[in-house]
Motif scaffolding. Structure first.
Motif, PDB file in Angstrom:
ATOM      1  N   GLY A   1       0.818  -1.194   0.000  1.00 44.10           N
ATOM      2  CA  GLY A   1       0.000   0.000   0.000  1.00 44.10           C
ATOM      3  C   GLY A   1       0.851   1.242   0.000  1.00 44.10           C
ATOM      4  N   LEU A   2       0.198   2.359   0.250  1.00 43.07           N
ATOM      5  CA  LEU A   2       0.863   3.661   0.303  1.00 43.07           C
ATOM      6  C   LEU A   2       1.013   4.066   1.764  1.00 43.07           C
ATOM      7  CD1 LEU A   2       1.906   6.282  -1.009  1.00 43.07           C
ATOM      8  CD2 LEU A   2      -0.482   7.077  -1.046  1.00 43.07           C
ATOM      9  N   VAL A   3       2.205   4.465   2.134  1.00 43.49           N
ATOM     10  CA  VAL A   3       2.475   4.851   3.517  1.00 43.49           C
ATOM     11  C   VAL A   3       3.442   6.026   3.516  1.00 43.49           C
ATOM     12  CG1 VAL A   3       4.381   3.217   3.753  1.00 43.49           C
ATOM     13  CG2 VAL A   3       3.116   3.936   5.790  1.00 43.49           C
ATOM     14  N   GLN A   4       3.366   6.841   4.540  1.00 39.39           N
ATOM     15  CA  GLN A   4       4.309   7.945   4.667  1.00 39.39           C
ATOM     16  C   GLN A   4       5.643   7.449   5.202  1.00 39.39           C
ATOM     17  OE1 GLN A   4       2.336  10.900   7.112  1.00 39.39           O
ATOM     18  NE2 GLN A   4       1.595  11.986   5.294  1.00 39.39           N
ATOM     19  N   ALA A   5       6.679   8.211   4.913  1.00 39.71           N
ATOM     20  CA  ALA A   5       8.001   7.876   5.434  1.00 39.71           C
ATOM     21  C   ALA A   5       7.949   7.738   6.959  1.00 39.71           C
ATOM     22  CB  ALA A   5       9.007   8.941   5.028  1.00 39.71           C
TER      23      ALA A   5
ATOM     24  N   SER B   1       4.918   2.093   8.806  1.00 35.08           N
ATOM     25  CA  SER B   1       5.131   0.645   8.814  1.00 35.08           C
ATOM     26  C   SER B   1       4.103  -0.060   7.944  1.00 35.08           C
ATOM     27  CB  SER B   1       5.019   0.102  10.248  1.00 35.08           C
ATOM     28  OG  SER B   1       5.996   0.646  11.088  1.00 35.08           O
ATOM     29  N   LEU B   2       4.496  -1.186   7.428  1.00 36.38           N
ATOM     30  CA  LEU B   2       3.607  -2.095   6.728  1.00 36.38           C
ATOM     31  C   LEU B   2       4.040  -3.515   7.051  1.00 36.38           C
ATOM     32  CD1 LEU B   2       3.345  -0.625   3.086  1.00 36.38           C
ATOM     33  CD2 LEU B   2       1.493  -0.762   4.757  1.00 36.38           C
ATOM     34  N   ARG B   3       3.075  -4.436   6.990  1.00 30.91           N
ATOM     35  CA  ARG B   3       3.413  -5.846   7.109  1.00 30.91           C
ATOM     36  C   ARG B   3       2.931  -6.572   5.874  1.00 30.91           C
ATOM     37  NH1 ARG B   3       1.893 -10.669  11.383  1.00 30.91           N
ATOM     38  NH2 ARG B   3      -0.149 -10.539  10.363  1.00 30.91           N
ATOM     39  N   LEU B   4       3.854  -7.155   5.171  1.00 29.23           N
ATOM     40  CA  LEU B   4       3.524  -7.953   4.002  1.00 29.23           C
ATOM     41  C   LEU B   4       3.330  -9.399   4.420  1.00 29.23           C
ATOM     42  CD1 LEU B   4       6.078  -6.587   1.383  1.00 29.23           C
ATOM     43  CD2 LEU B   4       3.836  -5.687   2.010  1.00 29.23           C
ATOM     44  N   SER B   5       2.409 -10.062   3.753  1.00 33.90           N
ATOM     45  CA  SER B   5       2.176 -11.484   3.966  1.00 33.90           C
ATOM     46  C   SER B   5       2.308 -12.215   2.642  1.00 33.90           C
ATOM     47  CB  SER B   5       0.773 -11.729   4.527  1.00 33.90           C
ATOM     48  OG  SER B   5       0.589 -11.086   5.765  1.00 33.90           O
TER      49      SER B   5
ATOM     50  N   ASN C   1       9.393  -1.562   9.106  1.00 35.69           N
ATOM     51  CA  ASN C   1       9.283  -0.381   9.955  1.00 35.69           C
ATOM     52  C   ASN C   1      10.202   0.709   9.447  1.00 35.69           C
ATOM     53  OD1 ASN C   1       7.519  -1.820  11.659  1.00 35.69           O
ATOM     54  ND2 ASN C   1       9.226  -2.597  12.886  1.00 35.69           N
ATOM     55  N   ARG C   2       9.929   1.925   9.882  1.00 32.55           N
ATOM     56  CA  ARG C   2      10.752   3.097   9.513  1.00 32.55           C
ATOM     57  C   ARG C   2      10.975   3.127   8.009  1.00 32.55           C
ATOM     58  NH1 ARG C   2      14.486   1.180  13.197  1.00 32.55           N
ATOM     59  NH2 ARG C   2      16.201   1.860  11.869  1.00 32.55           N
ATOM     60  N   LEU C   3       9.906   3.011   7.272  1.00 31.41           N
ATOM     61  CA  LEU C   3      10.010   2.960   5.815  1.00 31.41           C
ATOM     62  C   LEU C   3      10.545   4.266   5.256  1.00 31.41           C
ATOM     63  CD1 LEU C   3       6.767   0.973   5.160  1.00 31.41           C
ATOM     64  CD2 LEU C   3       8.998   0.357   4.240  1.00 31.41           C
ATOM     65  N   LYS C   4      11.271   4.130   4.153  1.00 34.10           N
ATOM     66  CA  LYS C   4      11.874   5.262   3.467  1.00 34.10           C
ATOM     67  C   LYS C   4      11.345   5.320   2.034  1.00 34.10           C
ATOM     68  CE  LYS C   4      16.207   4.486   5.974  1.00 34.10           C
ATOM     69  NZ  LYS C   4      17.668   4.246   5.822  1.00 34.10           N
ATOM     70  N   PRO C   5      11.385   6.483   1.424  1.00 27.82           N
ATOM     71  CA  PRO C   5      10.942   6.558   0.018  1.00 27.82           C
ATOM     72  C   PRO C   5      11.688   5.587  -0.891  1.00 27.82           C
ATOM     73  CG  PRO C   5      11.092   8.753   0.936  1.00 27.82           C
ATOM     74  CD  PRO C   5      11.652   7.815   1.985  1.00 27.82           C
ATOM     75  N   GLU C   6      12.939   5.313  -0.578  1.00 29.99           N
ATOM     76  CA  GLU C   6      13.714   4.385  -1.416  1.00 29.99           C
ATOM     77  C   GLU C   6      13.290   2.930  -1.241  1.00 29.99           C
ATOM     78  OE1 GLU C   6      14.910   6.755   0.659  1.00 29.99           O
ATOM     79  OE2 GLU C   6      16.750   6.057   1.676  1.00 29.99           O
TER      80      GLU C   6
ATOM     81  N   GLN D   1       2.543  -4.016  -4.388  1.00 30.85           N
ATOM     82  CA  GLN D   1       3.174  -2.700  -4.507  1.00 30.85           C
ATOM     83  C   GLN D   1       3.279  -2.018  -3.144  1.00 30.85           C
ATOM     84  OE1 GLN D   1       4.243  -0.809  -7.477  1.00 30.85           O
ATOM     85  NE2 GLN D   1       5.175   0.321  -5.772  1.00 30.85           N
ATOM     86  N   VAL D   2       4.455  -1.496  -2.879  1.00 31.31           N
ATOM     87  CA  VAL D   2       4.683  -0.670  -1.689  1.00 31.31           C
ATOM     88  C   VAL D   2       5.156   0.696  -2.166  1.00 31.31           C
ATOM     89  CG1 VAL D   2       6.117  -0.325   0.349  1.00 31.31           C
ATOM     90  CG2 VAL D   2       5.210  -2.605  -0.171  1.00 31.31           C
ATOM     91  N   ALA D   3       4.482   1.742  -1.721  1.00 28.40           N
ATOM     92  CA  ALA D   3       4.871   3.104  -2.081  1.00 28.40           C
ATOM     93  C   ALA D   3       5.040   3.914  -0.809  1.00 28.40           C
ATOM     94  CB  ALA D   3       3.828   3.737  -2.989  1.00 28.40           C
ATOM     95  N   VAL D   4       6.176   4.553  -0.673  1.00 28.28           N
ATOM     96  CA  VAL D   4       6.474   5.338   0.524  1.00 28.28           C
ATOM     97  C   VAL D   4       6.644   6.789   0.109  1.00 28.28           C
ATOM     98  CG1 VAL D   4       7.982   5.606   2.510  1.00 28.28           C
ATOM     99  CG2 VAL D   4       7.646   3.340   1.491  1.00 28.28           C
ATOM    100  N   SER D   5       5.814   7.650   0.656  1.00 29.47           N
ATOM    101  CA  SER D   5       5.879   9.061   0.321  1.00 29.47           C
ATOM    102  C   SER D   5       6.742   9.807   1.329  1.00 29.47           C
ATOM    103  CB  SER D   5       4.475   9.659   0.294  1.00 29.47           C
ATOM    104  OG  SER D   5       3.871   9.574   1.568  1.00 29.47           O
ATOM    105  N   SER D   6       7.400  10.856   0.863  1.00 36.07           N
ATOM    106  CA  SER D   6       8.297  11.625   1.740  1.00 36.07           C
ATOM    107  C   SER D   6       7.542  12.741   2.447  1.00 36.07           C
ATOM    108  CB  SER D   6       9.431  12.206   0.917  1.00 36.07           C
ATOM    109  OG  SER D   6       8.931  13.001  -0.132  1.00 36.07           O
TER     110      SER D   6
END
Length: 116
Positions: A10-14, A17-21, A84-89, A111-116
């Motif tokens: 999904g889409l998450v801010q920098a 956290s996300l958990r993939l299964s 955890n602590r996701l980054k745009p990269e 898809q994982v998208a991390v916005s700054s």
């Protein structure tokens, strides 16, 4: 044959956290090592993390070490990637894979998208 289906992207801010299964079906899940890989736009697929069939000896790419945790539940035929602590990269399509000597089976990706 092993079928793998990823979920949890999904889409998450920098710094979020996300958990993939990754749910596996088909042949005996517990016999396989499981891995997570990712592919960012315009880049080659890269290794993220892997875990042995026993759940021991997890290993991580340097870029995610200390932020991501891989785990598996053989009773549920599922492997997880806690991010955890996701980054745009970290933005990429994330794939799980299964295999013994090599990764022979792959999911379709999430898809994982991390916005700054």
């Amino acid at each position: 044959q092993v079928q793998l289906v990823e979920s949890g992207g999904g889409l998450v801010q920098a710094e979020g956290s996300l958990r993939l299964s990754c749910a596996a079906s088909g042949r005996t899940f517990r016999n396989y090592a499981m891995g997570w890989f990712r592919q960012a736009p315009g880049k080659e697929r890269e290794f993220v993390s892997a875990i042995r069939w026993s759940g021991g000896s997890p290993n991580y790419a340097d870029s995610v070490k200390g932020r991501f945790t891989i785990s598996r539940d053989n009773a549920k035929n599922t492997v997880y990637l806690q991010m955890n602590r996701l980054k745009p990269e970290d933005t990429a399509v994330y794939y799980c894979a299964a295999g013994v000597a090599s990764y022979d089976y792959w999911g379709q990706g999430t898809q994982v998208a991390v916005s700054s």
